[in-house]
Design a protein around this motif. Structure first.
Motif, PDB file in Angstrom:
ATOM      1  N   PRO A 141       0.818  -1.215   0.000  1.00 12.54           N
ATOM      2  CA  PRO A 141       0.000   0.000   0.000  1.00 12.54           C
ATOM      3  C   PRO A 141       0.857   1.273   0.000  1.00 12.54           C
ATOM      4  O   PRO A 141       1.943   1.302   0.570  1.00 12.54           O
ATOM      5  N   VAL A 142       0.330   2.311  -0.653  1.00 14.22           N
ATOM      6  CA  VAL A 142       1.011   3.597  -0.734  1.00 14.22           C
ATOM      7  C   VAL A 142       0.236   4.602   0.108  1.00 14.22           C
ATOM      8  O   VAL A 142      -0.979   4.720  -0.027  1.00 14.22           O
ATOM      9  N   LYS A 143       0.949   5.338   0.962  1.00 14.43           N
ATOM     10  CA  LYS A 143       0.312   6.339   1.824  1.00 14.43           C
ATOM     11  C   LYS A 143       0.426   7.714   1.174  1.00 14.43           C
ATOM     12  O   LYS A 143       1.463   8.075   0.626  1.00 14.43           O
ATOM     13  N   TYR A 152      -9.540   6.138   3.548  1.00 19.97           N
ATOM     14  CA  TYR A 152      -9.294   7.454   4.126  1.00 19.97           C
ATOM     15  C   TYR A 152      -9.232   7.325   5.638  1.00 19.97           C
ATOM     16  O   TYR A 152     -10.117   6.733   6.258  1.00 19.97           O
ATOM     17  N   ILE A 153      -8.183   7.883   6.232  1.00 19.83           N
ATOM     18  CA  ILE A 153      -8.022   7.899   7.684  1.00 19.83           C
ATOM     19  C   ILE A 153      -8.017   9.358   8.132  1.00 19.83           C
ATOM     20  O   ILE A 153      -7.197  10.154   7.672  1.00 19.83           O
ATOM     21  N   GLU A 171      -3.563   3.858  -0.397  1.00 19.34           N
ATOM     22  CA  GLU A 171      -3.961   3.313  -1.692  1.00 19.34           C
ATOM     23  C   GLU A 171      -3.473   1.871  -1.794  1.00 19.34           C
ATOM     24  O   GLU A 171      -2.292   1.589  -1.618  1.00 19.34           O
ATOM     25  N   TYR A 172      -4.391   0.980  -2.067  1.00 18.33           N
ATOM     26  CA  TYR A 172      -4.095  -0.454  -2.110  1.00 18.33           C
ATOM     27  C   TYR A 172      -3.939  -0.950  -3.544  1.00 18.33           C
ATOM     28  O   TYR A 172      -4.461  -0.342  -4.481  1.00 18.33           O
TER      29      TYR A 172
END
Length: 153
Positions: free
Chosen positions: A2-4, A24-25, A16-17
């Motif tokens: 995953p990309v943060k 969304y956090i 993003e997976y």
């Protein structure tokens, strides 16, 4: 892996997976407020429900609400901007998408058939919110509404 993606201090972040979804956090939280397939997102709706600096963001897709989250004033714009700039966002679909640009707003996808009516309604809600916030007069609202409707015909 995953990309943060950070949305800036106090705005939260996306993860993003590989499967094409994004979570969304919210700022200062550990769990995801929502997770949706990026390619399914077609529009957004922001509603002020009486709380001074809080808005409810609805992520729209396929004629329904994919996700709904309560965010601080201004964060909904950051979330929408991130989606609209992503290469997998529906507005980037080849051939069938056209764009409607309204003064004071970024480009909004105007997809054909059922999705188009949802996006028009989304833009009209945004304009109505601006009237309610005192940013637009009723005459300005009517003028922009006519421009939007004429471009979508």
């Amino acid at each position: 892996m995953p990309v943060k993606h950070s949305l800036g201090w106090g705005n939260g972040r996306f993860i993003e997976y590989e499967d094409g979804t994004v979570g969304y956090i919210k700022s200062m939280e550990m769990s995801q407020a929502f997770r949706v397939p990026i390619a399914d997102v077609t529009g957004f709706s922001v509603v002020s429900e009486g709380k001074l600096l809080e808005r409810t963001l609805r992520v729209m897709g396929g004629g329904t609400v994919l996700a709904s989250v309560s965010v601080a004033h201004g964060v909904s714009e950051k979330i929408e901007e991130w989606f609209r700039s992503h290469p997998s966002f529906r507005a980037h679909a080849p051939a069938t998408a056209s764009h409607v640009v309204m003064a004071g707003h970024g480009p909004a996808s105007a997809a054909p058939a059922a999705d188009g009516s949802i996006l028009i309604a989304d833009e009209l809600r945004k304009l109505a919110d601006l009237v309610g916030a005192g940013v637009l007069t009723q005459d300005e609202f009517s003028e922009r509404k006519q421009v939007l409707l004429q471009r979508c015909v």
